[in-house]
Scaffold this active site. Structure first.
Site, mmCIF file in Angstrom:
data_model
loop_
_atom_site.group_PDB
_atom_site.id
_atom_site.type_symbol
_atom_site.label_atom_id
_atom_site.label_comp_id
_atom_site.label_asym_id
_atom_site.label_seq_id
_atom_site.Cartn_x
_atom_site.Cartn_y
_atom_site.Cartn_z
ATOM 1 N N ASP A 149 0.838 -1.211 0.000
ATOM 2 C CA ASP A 149 0.000 0.000 0.000
ATOM 3 C C ASP A 149 0.871 1.259 0.000
ATOM 4 O O ASP A 149 0.558 2.245 -0.665
ATOM 5 C CB ASP A 149 -0.917 -0.009 1.230
ATOM 6 C CG ASP A 149 -1.646 -1.333 1.357
ATOM 7 O OD1 ASP A 149 -2.403 -1.663 0.441
ATOM 8 O OD2 ASP A 149 -1.421 -2.048 2.351
ATOM 9 N N HIS A 162 -4.545 -3.707 6.355
ATOM 10 C CA HIS A 162 -4.325 -3.882 4.900
ATOM 11 C C HIS A 162 -5.664 -4.341 4.306
ATOM 12 O O HIS A 162 -5.895 -5.523 4.067
ATOM 13 C CB HIS A 162 -3.233 -4.919 4.662
ATOM 14 C CG HIS A 162 -3.074 -5.285 3.211
ATOM 15 N ND1 HIS A 162 -2.777 -4.369 2.227
ATOM 16 C CD2 HIS A 162 -3.194 -6.478 2.570
ATOM 17 C CE1 HIS A 162 -2.709 -4.978 1.053
ATOM 18 N NE2 HIS A 162 -2.974 -6.250 1.233
HETATM 19 C C1 LMR Z 1 -3.223 -6.843 -2.660
HETATM 20 O O1 LMR Z 1 -3.368 -5.835 -1.962
HETATM 21 O O2 LMR Z 1 -3.064 -6.780 -3.890
HETATM 22 C C2 LMR Z 1 -3.236 -8.194 -2.014
HETATM 23 O O3 LMR Z 1 -3.449 -8.063 -0.641
HETATM 24 C C3 LMR Z 1 -4.240 -9.110 -2.618
HETATM 25 C C4 LMR Z 1 -5.663 -8.678 -2.381
HETATM 26 O O4 LMR Z 1 -6.496 -9.543 -2.109
HETATM 27 O O5 LMR Z 1 -5.973 -7.506 -2.499
#
Ligand code: LMR
Length: 329
Positions: free
Chosen positions: A161, A189
């Site tokens: 991120d 996340h």
């Molecule tokens: C991402 O951020 O790309 C990974 O965590 C996969 C997802 O499921 O988003």
């Protein structure tokens, strides 16, 4: 002769694993003079694919690859033996239309046995980076089953991120991505995370001075980072792999390298109560490393907007924790 560093990767034959192993073996991460022993871990049906990857690692003739050890996930304790770094990638990825938290009851239980295996056999200085989603809560589960591994040795990955946010800010400002610094990702996340533009800098100046479009910052920017994983899944038909692997490796580099003054690195770590966030949760925070230990940077400005974003994402982490109460000892 320098002692080798032992690095385990679960889900080693998956797409993220495949994009990780060769860079670990190449000397890029720990330096050309530090031998690396890779511990590859996979579920039993995929062990044959792991043999193929082992052949390819041999065929690269990496001078500092000092060994490859393979174990199936029924023998994780053997797989993690004496490991100094463990990347927990192995897990079911989300599909189109799912939130990462939808995986919690599928992937959560894997992290119970993983934590116990780390407790039983990893090196004392082991650092664990959780990539499998929902990574914050999976990290919490694993950590809670490894009570002898100090809490400051556990990380969940918000670096993807941070990298995404840095790239978007750079593009908006029309500047190279290397000119962006101090980008913190707060909280989970997930689609509630808060990519902090208030403290971000572009060419050393506040991003809010360089980018005058406040609506873009408060709205489009935040949403685009929150939804980026889903956008990749929609476009690719599979979740991010190379960028996730890159972020996992960036996380390791940031842990073992001193952070530049006036900058931060983003990872989710065990909260110690700073910024009024409940202790014990695995929360994305602004960190700085001295190359051995990290600390939470205490001078980030949290305005009312940031506060409500942080509170919202921390509330989601508490909900996730409640959903896996039965997996927490
Ligand atoms: C991402 O951020 O790309 C990974 O965590 C996969 C997802 O499921 O988003």
């Amino acid at each position: 002769m320098t002692a080798p560093i032992h690095v385990a990767v679960t889900g080693a034959a998956g797409q993220i694993g495949y994009a990780t192993l060769f860079r670990l073996a190449s000397g890029e991460i720990f330096g050309q003079h530090r031998p690396v022993v890779l511990h590859l871990i996979e579920v039993p049906p995929v062990m044959a694919a792991l043999d193929g990857i082992h052949m390819e690692l041999d065929d690269c003739a990496f001078p500092n690859l000092a060994g490859v050890i393979k174990h199936d996930s029924d023998h994780m304790e053997d797989g993690f033996r004496d490991c100094n770094f463990i990347l927990l990638v192995g897990s079911i990825p989300r599909k189109l239309g799912m939130e990462r938290a939808d995986l919690i009851r599928i992937n959560g239980p894997i992290f119970t046995s993983t934590g116990k295996a780390i407790q039983a056999s990893a090196a004392k200085d082991v650092r664990v980076v959780v990539v499998g989603n929902p990574c914050n809560t999976n990290c919490l589960i694993a950590m809670s089953h490894a009570p002898d591994v100090p809490r400051n040795q556990w990380f969940a990955m918000t670096r993807l991120d941070q990298n995404r946010a840095s790239a978007q800010l750079a593009m908006k400002a029309g500047r190279p991505v290397g000119s962006v610094s101090n980008v913190a990702i707060w909280g989970n996340h997930s689609s509630t995370q808060y990519p902090d533009f208030v403290n971000a800098k572009i060419d050393g100046k506040p991003a809010t001075e360089v980018i005058s479009d406040k609506t873009w910052l408060k709205d489009d920017f935040i949403k685009s980072i929150q939804q980026r994983g889903a956008a990749v899944i929609k476009a690719r038909g599979a979740s991010s792999a190379a960028s996730a692997a890159n972020a996992a490796l960036d996380t390791i580099k940031s842990i073992i390298t001193p952070t530049a003054a006036g900058s931060c690195v983003s990872a989710a770590v065990c909260s110690n109560g700073s910024y009024g966030i409940e202790s014990g949760l695995i929360v994305g925070l602004p960190l700085a490393s001295d190359g051995r230990d990290w600390r939470v940077l205490s001078d980030f400005h949290v305005d009312d907007f940031s506060r409500s974003q942080i509170d919202n994402t921390v509330a989601e982490l508490k909900q996730e924790r409640d959903l896996v109460k039965d997996l927490l000892p």
